[in-house]
Design a protein around this motif. Structure first.
Motif, PDB file in Angstrom:
ATOM      1  N   ALA A   1       0.826  -1.204   0.000  1.00  0.00           N
ATOM      2  CA  ALA A   1       0.000   0.000   0.000  1.00  0.00           C
ATOM      3  C   ALA A   1       0.865   1.260   0.000  1.00  0.00           C
ATOM      4  CB  ALA A   1      -0.926  -0.006   1.221  1.00  0.00           C
ATOM      5  N   SER A   2       1.951   1.250   0.760  1.00  0.00           N
ATOM      6  CA  SER A   2       2.850   2.409   0.806  1.00  0.00           C
ATOM      7  C   SER A   2       3.460   2.694  -0.554  1.00  0.00           C
ATOM      8  CB  SER A   2       3.964   2.165   1.835  1.00  0.00           C
ATOM      9  OG  SER A   2       3.425   1.977   3.128  1.00  0.00           O
ATOM     10  N   ALA A   3       3.853   1.639  -1.268  1.00  0.00           N
ATOM     11  CA  ALA A   3       4.419   1.813  -2.603  1.00  0.00           C
ATOM     12  C   ALA A   3       3.372   2.388  -3.558  1.00  0.00           C
ATOM     13  CB  ALA A   3       4.948   0.478  -3.123  1.00  0.00           C
ATOM     14  N   CYS A   4       2.133   1.936  -3.437  1.00  0.00           N
ATOM     15  CA  CYS A   4       1.055   2.459  -4.288  1.00  0.00           C
ATOM     16  C   CYS A   4       0.831   3.941  -4.015  1.00  0.00           C
ATOM     17  CB  CYS A   4      -0.235   1.690  -4.032  1.00  0.00           C
ATOM     18  SG  CYS A   4      -0.194  -0.046  -4.544  1.00  0.00           S
ATOM     19  N   ILE A   5       0.850   4.312  -2.734  1.00  0.00           N
ATOM     20  CA  ILE A   5       0.661   5.713  -2.359  1.00  0.00           C
ATOM     21  C   ILE A   5       1.802   6.560  -2.889  1.00  0.00           C
ATOM     22  CG2 ILE A   5       0.577   7.287  -0.389  1.00  0.00           C
ATOM     23  CD1 ILE A   5      -0.847   4.938   1.136  1.00  0.00           C
ATOM     24  N   GLU A   6       3.023   6.036  -2.778  1.00  0.00           N
ATOM     25  CA  GLU A   6       4.192   6.748  -3.307  1.00  0.00           C
ATOM     26  C   GLU A   6       4.082   6.945  -4.816  1.00  0.00           C
ATOM     27  OE1 GLU A   6       9.000   6.067  -3.852  1.00  0.00           O
ATOM     28  OE2 GLU A   6       7.895   4.857  -2.399  1.00  0.00           O
ATOM     29  N   ALA A   7       3.453   6.000  -5.503  1.00  0.00           N
ATOM     30  CA  ALA A   7       3.275   6.107  -6.954  1.00  0.00           C
ATOM     31  C   ALA A   7       2.247   7.167  -7.326  1.00  0.00           C
ATOM     32  CB  ALA A   7       2.859   4.756  -7.524  1.00  0.00           C
ATOM     33  N   GLY A   8       1.517   7.673  -6.328  1.00  0.00           N
ATOM     34  CA  GLY A   8       0.541   8.719  -6.596  1.00  0.00           C
ATOM     35  C   GLY A   8      -0.870   8.229  -6.790  1.00  0.00           C
ATOM     36  N   ALA A   9      -1.155   6.976  -6.392  1.00  0.00           N
ATOM     37  CA  ALA A   9      -2.488   6.416  -6.584  1.00  0.00           C
ATOM     38  C   ALA A   9      -3.524   7.233  -5.811  1.00  0.00           C
ATOM     39  CB  ALA A   9      -2.523   4.964  -6.126  1.00  0.00           C
ATOM     40  N   LYS A  10      -4.598   7.584  -6.490  1.00  0.00           N
ATOM     41  CA  LYS A  10      -5.695   8.302  -5.838  1.00  0.00           C
ATOM     42  C   LYS A  10      -6.485   7.360  -4.946  1.00  0.00           C
ATOM     43  CE  LYS A  10      -8.424  11.924  -5.377  1.00  0.00           C
ATOM     44  NZ  LYS A  10      -7.952  13.179  -4.749  1.00  0.00           N
ATOM     45  N   MET A  11      -6.484   6.083  -5.280  1.00  0.00           N
ATOM     46  CA  MET A  11      -7.208   5.079  -4.494  1.00  0.00           C
ATOM     47  C   MET A  11      -6.418   3.780  -4.493  1.00  0.00           C
ATOM     48  SD  MET A  11     -11.067   3.543  -5.134  1.00  0.00           S
ATOM     49  CE  MET A  11     -11.894   5.077  -4.678  1.00  0.00           C
ATOM     50  N   VAL A  12      -6.478   3.063  -3.377  1.00  0.00           N
ATOM     51  CA  VAL A  12      -5.951   1.699  -3.308  1.00  0.00           C
ATOM     52  C   VAL A  12      -7.092   0.793  -2.870  1.00  0.00           C
ATOM     53  CG1 VAL A  12      -3.554   2.347  -2.866  1.00  0.00           C
ATOM     54  CG2 VAL A  12      -5.112   2.047  -0.938  1.00  0.00           C
ATOM     55  N   THR A  13      -7.194  -0.355  -3.508  1.00  0.00           N
ATOM     56  CA  THR A  13      -8.296  -1.282  -3.224  1.00  0.00           C
ATOM     57  C   THR A  13      -7.743  -2.543  -2.587  1.00  0.00           C
ATOM     58  OG1 THR A  13      -9.580  -0.442  -5.092  1.00  0.00           O
ATOM     59  CG2 THR A  13     -10.202  -2.591  -4.209  1.00  0.00           C
ATOM     60  N   MET A  14      -8.267  -2.877  -1.412  1.00  0.00           N
ATOM     61  CA  MET A  14      -7.830  -4.067  -0.700  1.00  0.00           C
ATOM     62  C   MET A  14      -8.920  -5.133  -0.764  1.00  0.00           C
ATOM     63  SD  MET A  14      -5.722  -2.581   2.586  1.00  0.00           S
ATOM     64  CE  MET A  14      -4.722  -4.088   2.654  1.00  0.00           C
ATOM     65  N   SER A  15      -8.533  -6.364  -1.058  1.00  0.00           N
ATOM     66  CA  SER A  15      -9.470  -7.483  -1.173  1.00  0.00           C
ATOM     67  C   SER A  15      -9.699  -8.099   0.205  1.00  0.00           C
ATOM     68  CB  SER A  15      -8.917  -8.523  -2.147  1.00  0.00           C
ATOM     69  OG  SER A  15      -8.724  -7.955  -3.421  1.00  0.00           O
ATOM     70  N   VAL A  16     -10.707  -7.604   0.904  1.00  0.00           N
ATOM     71  CA  VAL A  16     -10.951  -7.986   2.300  1.00  0.00           C
ATOM     72  C   VAL A  16     -11.132  -9.495   2.446  1.00  0.00           C
ATOM     73  CG1 VAL A  16     -12.474  -7.696   4.284  1.00  0.00           C
ATOM     74  CG2 VAL A  16     -11.965  -5.743   2.805  1.00  0.00           C
ATOM     75  N   GLY A  17     -12.080 -10.049   1.706  1.00  0.00           N
ATOM     76  CA  GLY A  17     -12.368 -11.468   1.841  1.00  0.00           C
ATOM     77  C   GLY A  17     -11.178 -12.352   1.525  1.00  0.00           C
ATOM     78  N   LYS A  18     -10.435 -11.995   0.478  1.00  0.00           N
ATOM     79  CA  LYS A  18      -9.278 -12.807   0.076  1.00  0.00           C
ATOM     80  C   LYS A  18      -8.179 -12.772   1.127  1.00  0.00           C
ATOM     81  CE  LYS A  18     -11.185 -14.026  -3.719  1.00  0.00           C
ATOM     82  NZ  LYS A  18     -11.678 -15.422  -3.857  1.00  0.00           N
ATOM     83  N   ILE A  19      -7.980 -11.615   1.751  1.00  0.00           N
ATOM     84  CA  ILE A  19      -6.960 -11.501   2.800  1.00  0.00           C
ATOM     85  C   ILE A  19      -7.360 -12.348   4.008  1.00  0.00           C
ATOM     86  CG2 ILE A  19      -5.870  -9.915   4.427  1.00  0.00           C
ATOM     87  CD1 ILE A  19      -6.140  -7.732   2.259  1.00  0.00           C
ATOM     88  N   LEU A  20      -8.619 -12.236   4.414  1.00  0.00           N
ATOM     89  CA  LEU A  20      -9.080 -13.008   5.572  1.00  0.00           C
ATOM     90  C   LEU A  20      -9.027 -14.501   5.294  1.00  0.00           C
ATOM     91  CD1 LEU A  20      -9.945 -10.161   6.442  1.00  0.00           C
ATOM     92  CD2 LEU A  20     -12.081 -11.136   7.285  1.00  0.00           C
ATOM     93  N   GLU A  21      -9.415 -14.904   4.094  1.00  0.00           N
ATOM     94  CA  GLU A  21      -9.385 -16.334   3.741  1.00  0.00           C
ATOM     95  C   GLU A  21      -7.967 -16.885   3.814  1.00  0.00           C
ATOM     96  OE1 GLU A  21     -11.084 -16.824  -0.090  1.00  0.00           O
ATOM     97  OE2 GLU A  21     -13.115 -16.272   0.541  1.00  0.00           O
ATOM     98  N   TRP A  22      -7.001 -16.104   3.355  1.00  0.00           N
ATOM     99  CA  TRP A  22      -5.620 -16.597   3.356  1.00  0.00           C
ATOM    100  C   TRP A  22      -5.140 -16.843   4.785  1.00  0.00           C
ATOM    101  CZ3 TRP A  22      -0.793 -15.330   5.198  1.00  0.00           C
ATOM    102  CH2 TRP A  22       0.275 -16.023   4.628  1.00  0.00           C
ATOM    103  N   TYR A  23      -5.416 -15.888   5.687  1.00  0.00           N
ATOM    104  CA  TYR A  23      -4.997 -16.067   7.078  1.00  0.00           C
ATOM    105  C   TYR A  23      -5.737 -17.221   7.738  1.00  0.00           C
ATOM    106  CZ  TYR A  23      -2.016 -11.944   7.336  1.00  0.00           C
ATOM    107  OH  TYR A  23      -0.991 -11.047   7.165  1.00  0.00           O
ATOM    108  N   GLU A  24      -7.006 -17.386   7.390  1.00  0.00           N
ATOM    109  CA  GLU A  24      -7.764 -18.492   7.974  1.00  0.00           C
ATOM    110  C   GLU A  24      -7.222 -19.843   7.515  1.00  0.00           C
ATOM    111  OE1 GLU A  24     -11.825 -15.766   8.162  1.00  0.00           O
ATOM    112  OE2 GLU A  24     -11.664 -17.418   6.719  1.00  0.00           O
ATOM    113  N   LYS A  25      -6.752 -19.922   6.274  1.00  0.00           N
ATOM    114  CA  LYS A  25      -6.150 -21.164   5.794  1.00  0.00           C
ATOM    115  C   LYS A  25      -4.843 -21.448   6.520  1.00  0.00           C
ATOM    116  CE  LYS A  25      -8.109 -21.156   1.137  1.00  0.00           C
ATOM    117  NZ  LYS A  25      -7.801 -21.019  -0.322  1.00  0.00           N
ATOM    118  N   GLN A  26      -4.075 -20.401   6.817  1.00  0.00           N
ATOM    119  CA  GLN A  26      -2.816 -20.609   7.543  1.00  0.00           C
ATOM    120  C   GLN A  26      -3.077 -21.109   8.964  1.00  0.00           C
ATOM    121  OE1 GLN A  26      -0.043 -20.243   5.562  1.00  0.00           O
ATOM    122  NE2 GLN A  26      -1.708 -19.837   4.117  1.00  0.00           N
TER     123      GLN A  26
END
Length: 343
Positions: free
Chosen positions: A98-123
């Motif tokens: 996210a920091s790299a995206c912000i540094e690139a000047g992105a007006k918006m960053v989109t995070m995949s909530v469900g996919k992130i939670l699913e990955w941690y739940e699998k771990q």
């Protein structure tokens, strides 16, 4: 290439239709199959925005969405700083990315909530309650707190939300992408936008405060958002980002296949020889008319035709009792309306 031009026009027409429904900004997607080439993504984005420029759409109403790969971030930097085109970097999965995206000047960053939670739940090999202590929620909240702490001109959007419970655990997000089913459920849920308190001592807030700002990720020639990450976050980015890109590539091929068939059918219609087509149809009508007349004559047993009958020799028109009567062929041809597809 005709197919590429048609795909571009499809995306523009879709964007224009959405702009008629809301003031914007509207997200315009770049083909995810270009994710490994910053040059290709920049060229495609500029071409699409030029089409919107011709339609007199102001650029603040548009957000060009790129995947948050290394090349996607470099493309976002060029579009933002050299061409004044707003960007949204999607599939953001951790703070360094996210920091790299912000540094690139992105007006918006989109995070995949469900996919992130699913990955941690699998771990963890379990599905713990979705609370502020869920490791996936902590990752997303850290990014939101980072943006708020440094008062950055970037909006965090939550996407791929599985339930309202997940959305209620997050504070300080700027937007949420909801399914139609979730939109229909809005009246049944109480959802308020809230921000962390100044004295918030949660792990996500402490991590956001400790994170370096500004960063120099874009100056690195290595895979800047992967190399400095802890092993767990590297696995998260590698697993979710590139798996999702693979799925998106398959979907784009399916869409392209449908568009290709539609283009082919239109080309066939445009290039058809209308003269030959009408002649062929006329012959079919003559044959069918002759067959019907033969059957009629056979039933009448070679008797004289009445004033309403038409002989085989009357190809076009005949006079009966001083009145001009159209033959079946002529009637069929004159009933055809220009612009209607009869074939």
């Amino acid at each position: 290439m005709l197919l590429d031009a048609t795909m571009d026009q499809f995306l523009v027409e879709l964007g224009l239709a959405l702009l008629d429904l809301c003031p914007g900004p509207v997200v315009v997607f770049i083909d995810p199959r270009l994710h490994a080439s910053a040059h290709a993504m920049v060229n495609k984005a500029r071409h699409l925005i030029a089409l919107f420029d011709k339609a007199n759409i102001r650029r603040w109403r548009l957000l060009v969405t790129l995947p948050a790969t290394e090349e996607g971030m470099r493309a976002a930097a060029v579009l933002t700083h050299e061409h004044s085109i707003q960007t949204n970097l999607s599939l953001v999965l951790c703070l360094s990315q996210a920091s790299a995206c912000i540094e690139a000047g992105a007006k918006m960053v989109t995070m995949s909530v469900g996919k992130i939670l699913e990955w941690y739940e699998k771990q963890m090999k379990s599905a713990p309650p979705v609370t502020i202590d869920h490791p996936g929620i902590e990752v997303i909240q850290t990014c939101a707190s980072y943006i708020l702490q440094h008062k950055l001109n970037t909006t965090l959007m939550a996407a791929d939300i599985r339930s309202w419970t997940e959305l209620k655990q997050l504070s300080g997000i700027g937007a949420a992408a909801l399914t139609q089913q979730q939109l229909d459920q809005i009246p049944m849920h109480t959802l308020a936008t809230w921000f962390p308190r100044r004295d918030d001592a949660s792990r996500s807030t402490q991590t956001a405060r400790a994170a370096p700002y500004p960063t120099k990720y874009l100056e690195s020639k290595q895979e800047f958002f992967l190399s400095p990450l802890p092993a767990q976050q590297r696995r998260l980015v590698s697993a979710v980002l590139y798996v999702r890109l693979g799925q998106m590539n398959v979907l784009m091929r399916d869409i392209e296949s449908v568009v290709r068939e539609e283009v082919r059918s239109h080309v066939e219609v445009i290039t058809v020889d209308l003269g030959a087509l009408y002649l062929s149809r006329r012959k079919e009508l003559e044959v069918s008319s002759g067959v019907r007349e033969g059957r009629r004559q056979s039933r009448k047993g070679q008797s004289r035709a009445s004033s309403s009958s038409v002989s085989d020799s009357d190809c076009e028109k005949s006079r009966v009792g001083g009145t001009l009567v159209s033959s079946p062929i002529h009637e069929a041809m004159t009933r055809m309306i220009e612009g209607v597809d009869y074939f």
